[in-house]
Write a protein that holds these residues in place. Structure first.
Motif, PDB file in Angstrom:
ATOM      1  N   ALA A  69      23.190 -24.030  32.406  1.00 39.55           N
ATOM      2  CA  ALA A  69      23.018 -22.936  33.349  1.00 39.55           C
ATOM      3  C   ALA A  69      23.836 -21.756  32.709  1.00 39.55           C
ATOM      4  CB  ALA A  69      23.972 -23.176  34.473  1.00 39.55           C
ATOM      5  N   ASP A  70      24.904 -21.863  31.895  1.00 40.53           N
ATOM      6  CA  ASP A  70      25.498 -20.679  31.179  1.00 40.53           C
ATOM      7  C   ASP A  70      24.555 -20.300  30.222  1.00 40.53           C
ATOM      8  OD1 ASP A  70      27.858 -21.136  32.527  1.00 40.53           O
ATOM      9  OD2 ASP A  70      28.882 -22.251  30.999  1.00 40.53           O
ATOM     10  N   THR A  71      23.747 -20.873  29.355  1.00 42.42           N
ATOM     11  CA  THR A  71      22.842 -20.461  28.578  1.00 42.42           C
ATOM     12  C   THR A  71      21.623 -19.665  29.095  1.00 42.42           C
ATOM     13  OG1 THR A  71      23.301 -22.262  26.988  1.00 42.42           O
ATOM     14  CG2 THR A  71      21.203 -21.064  26.658  1.00 42.42           C
ATOM     15  N   GLU A  72      21.213 -20.081  30.264  1.00 40.15           N
ATOM     16  CA  GLU A  72      20.176 -19.234  31.005  1.00 40.15           C
ATOM     17  C   GLU A  72      20.932 -18.008  31.476  1.00 40.15           C
ATOM     18  OE1 GLU A  72      18.859 -21.950  34.307  1.00 40.15           O
ATOM     19  OE2 GLU A  72      17.884 -23.334  32.890  1.00 40.15           O
ATOM     20  N   LYS A  73      22.047 -17.932  32.157  1.00 46.61           N
ATOM     21  CA  LYS A  73      22.609 -16.746  32.764  1.00 46.61           C
ATOM     22  C   LYS A  73      23.015 -15.773  31.299  1.00 46.61           C
ATOM     23  CE  LYS A  73      27.061 -15.057  35.185  1.00 46.61           C
ATOM     24  NZ  LYS A  73      28.342 -15.600  35.596  1.00 46.61           N
ATOM     25  N   GLU A 105      18.302 -10.119  28.748  1.00 45.14           N
ATOM     26  CA  GLU A 105      17.073  -9.548  29.473  1.00 45.14           C
ATOM     27  C   GLU A 105      17.127  -8.299  30.249  1.00 45.14           C
ATOM     28  OE1 GLU A 105      13.250  -9.458  28.551  1.00 45.14           O
ATOM     29  OE2 GLU A 105      14.500 -11.072  27.714  1.00 45.14           O
ATOM     30  N   ARG A 106      18.099  -8.420  31.037  1.00 42.19           N
ATOM     31  CA  ARG A 106      18.296  -7.447  32.099  1.00 42.19           C
ATOM     32  C   ARG A 106      18.843  -6.079  31.201  1.00 42.19           C
ATOM     33  NH1 ARG A 106      21.605  -9.989  34.766  1.00 42.19           N
ATOM     34  NH2 ARG A 106      20.266 -10.286  36.793  1.00 42.19           N
ATOM     35  N   ASP A 107      19.564  -6.213  30.306  1.00 44.66           N
ATOM     36  CA  ASP A 107      20.082  -5.120  29.237  1.00 44.66           C
ATOM     37  C   ASP A 107      18.931  -4.641  28.665  1.00 44.66           C
ATOM     38  OD1 ASP A 107      22.559  -5.381  30.002  1.00 44.66           O
ATOM     39  OD2 ASP A 107      23.148  -6.542  28.434  1.00 44.66           O
ATOM     40  N   GLU A 108      17.963  -5.472  28.127  1.00 49.80           N
ATOM     41  CA  GLU A 108      16.774  -4.825  27.311  1.00 49.80           C
ATOM     42  C   GLU A 108      15.756  -4.248  28.262  1.00 49.80           C
ATOM     43  OE1 GLU A 108      15.269  -8.398  25.571  1.00 49.80           O
ATOM     44  OE2 GLU A 108      16.725  -8.646  23.707  1.00 49.80           O
ATOM     45  N   LEU A 112      19.548 -14.351  30.754  1.00 52.15           N
ATOM     46  CA  LEU A 112      19.055 -13.483  31.800  1.00 52.15           C
ATOM     47  C   LEU A 112      19.845 -12.173  31.679  1.00 52.15           C
ATOM     48  CD1 LEU A 112      18.696 -15.851  34.984  1.00 52.15           C
ATOM     49  CD2 LEU A 112      16.908 -14.652  33.663  1.00 52.15           C
ATOM     50  N   GLU A 113      21.056 -12.268  31.230  1.00 52.48           N
ATOM     51  CA  GLU A 113      21.901 -10.798  31.175  1.00 52.48           C
ATOM     52  C   GLU A 113      21.361 -10.075  29.918  1.00 52.48           C
ATOM     53  OE1 GLU A 113      24.209  -9.446  32.927  1.00 52.48           O
ATOM     54  OE2 GLU A 113      24.169 -10.982  34.327  1.00 52.48           O
ATOM     55  N   ARG A 164      10.402 -15.885  34.079  1.00 47.26           N
ATOM     56  CA  ARG A 164       9.540 -17.053  34.077  1.00 47.26           C
ATOM     57  C   ARG A 164       8.739 -17.131  32.835  1.00 47.26           C
ATOM     58  NH1 ARG A 164       7.781 -14.900  37.921  1.00 47.26           N
ATOM     59  NH2 ARG A 164       6.153 -13.719  37.178  1.00 47.26           N
ATOM     60  N   ASP A 165       8.207 -16.099  32.352  1.00 47.72           N
ATOM     61  CA  ASP A 165       7.108 -16.065  31.273  1.00 47.72           C
ATOM     62  C   ASP A 165       7.641 -15.972  29.872  1.00 47.72           C
ATOM     63  OD1 ASP A 165       4.885 -16.293  33.413  1.00 47.72           O
ATOM     64  OD2 ASP A 165       5.035 -14.201  33.881  1.00 47.72           O
ATOM     65  N   GLU A 166       8.739 -15.248  29.721  1.00 44.78           N
ATOM     66  CA  GLU A 166       9.250 -15.150  28.530  1.00 44.78           C
ATOM     67  C   GLU A 166      10.186 -16.391  27.964  1.00 44.78           C
ATOM     68  OE1 GLU A 166      11.777 -12.079  25.536  1.00 44.78           O
ATOM     69  OE2 GLU A 166      11.004 -11.410  27.619  1.00 44.78           O
ATOM     70  N   LEU A 167      11.303 -16.546  29.049  1.00 45.20           N
ATOM     71  CA  LEU A 167      12.134 -17.402  28.844  1.00 45.20           C
ATOM     72  C   LEU A 167      11.950 -18.748  29.396  1.00 45.20           C
ATOM     73  CD1 LEU A 167      15.275 -15.077  29.811  1.00 45.20           C
ATOM     74  CD2 LEU A 167      14.347 -15.438  27.645  1.00 45.20           C
TER      75      LEU A 167
END
Length: 235
Positions: free
Chosen positions: A79-83, A89-92, A86-87, A136-139
């Motif tokens: 879960a930490d890795t996923e988070k 990806e949000r920055d990008e 996502l962070e 969903r589609d990249e990660l």
């Protein structure tokens, strides 16, 4: 031409159960094998019925806590890795949305869409939920497959305790002289039943699953009983 009206079509798929199913099956399987193997080893060492019961109960409690802790830590790491992903990806998305659009378009092109259509799909999906589309589609992160540490830990602990309670019940009720035989036979039956249930829920071949679980469980009991007989007190 009349406008098309789309009605939501809801389906439940087996992948939605994969998180708790994996933890539950692993916990119950480990509960049966661990407790039955402990009982087999101690019984083969000519221990008293009281000592065998104590061993079984201790194995149930220790195993359930160990499964819960181990599952929580491992799934929490996921879960930490996923988070973190996502962070990032949000920055990008915030700093270079055009590059992320091209990246998503390229993903859809690799999946078979024409470049123009892929760009249209990527544009619309990002306008609706950019982070969700990339997750969903990249990660490869989806709601059905996302890590849930507490759920996995609880499922593992409860299922281990349920699995361990089966051989424990047999130990409490079986005749002392034939306790080892009762333990092995009943545990093999419980393992086959567990394999069949898991296969039915997961939609996989029942016979193959039952045979696989039973074989490895019986092997574990045989090895443990052999060790107990080798190092146990003489009858």
């Amino acid at each position: 031409m009349k406008p098309l009206h789309y009605r939501a079509h809801f389906e439940r798929h087996r992948t939605e159960r994969i998180g708790w199913l994996r933890a539950a099956v692993l916990g119950a399987n480990d509960g049966i094998i661990s407790t039955a193997s402990l009982v087999a080893g101690v019984a083969a060492a000519q221990a008293s019925h009281a000592n065998i019961m104590t061993t079984a109960v201790a194995g149930l409690v220790a195993g359930a806590m160990s499964m819960a802790a181990g599952e929580f830590v491992s799934v929490h790491s996921q879960a930490d890795t996923e988070k973190a992903d996502l962070e990032r990806e949000r920055d990008e998305l915030a700093t270079d949305g055009e590059a992320e659009l091209r990246e998503l378009t390229a993903i859809y092109v690799r999946r078979g869409l024409e470049p123009v259509l892929a760009n249209e799909v990527a544009t619309q999906l990002m306008a609706h939920d950019a982070l969700g589309a990339h997750a969903r589609d990249e990660l490869g992160i989806s709601e059905a497959l996302s890590a849930r540490p507490l759920q996995a830990a609880m499922a593992s602990a409860v299922s281990f305790a349920v699995g361990a309670a089966m051989p424990l019940t047999v130990v409490a009720l079986a005749p002392e002289r034939s306790l080892l035989q009762w333990t092995v036979v009943s545990a093999a039956f419980f393992l086959a039943l567990l394999g069949a249930i898991a296969a039915t829920i997961g939609g996989t071949p029942v016979a193959r699953s039952a045979m696989r679980v039973t074989f490895w469980g019986t092997l574990a009991m045989a090895v443990t009983a052999g060790v107990g007989a080798l190092f146990g007190a003489p009858p």
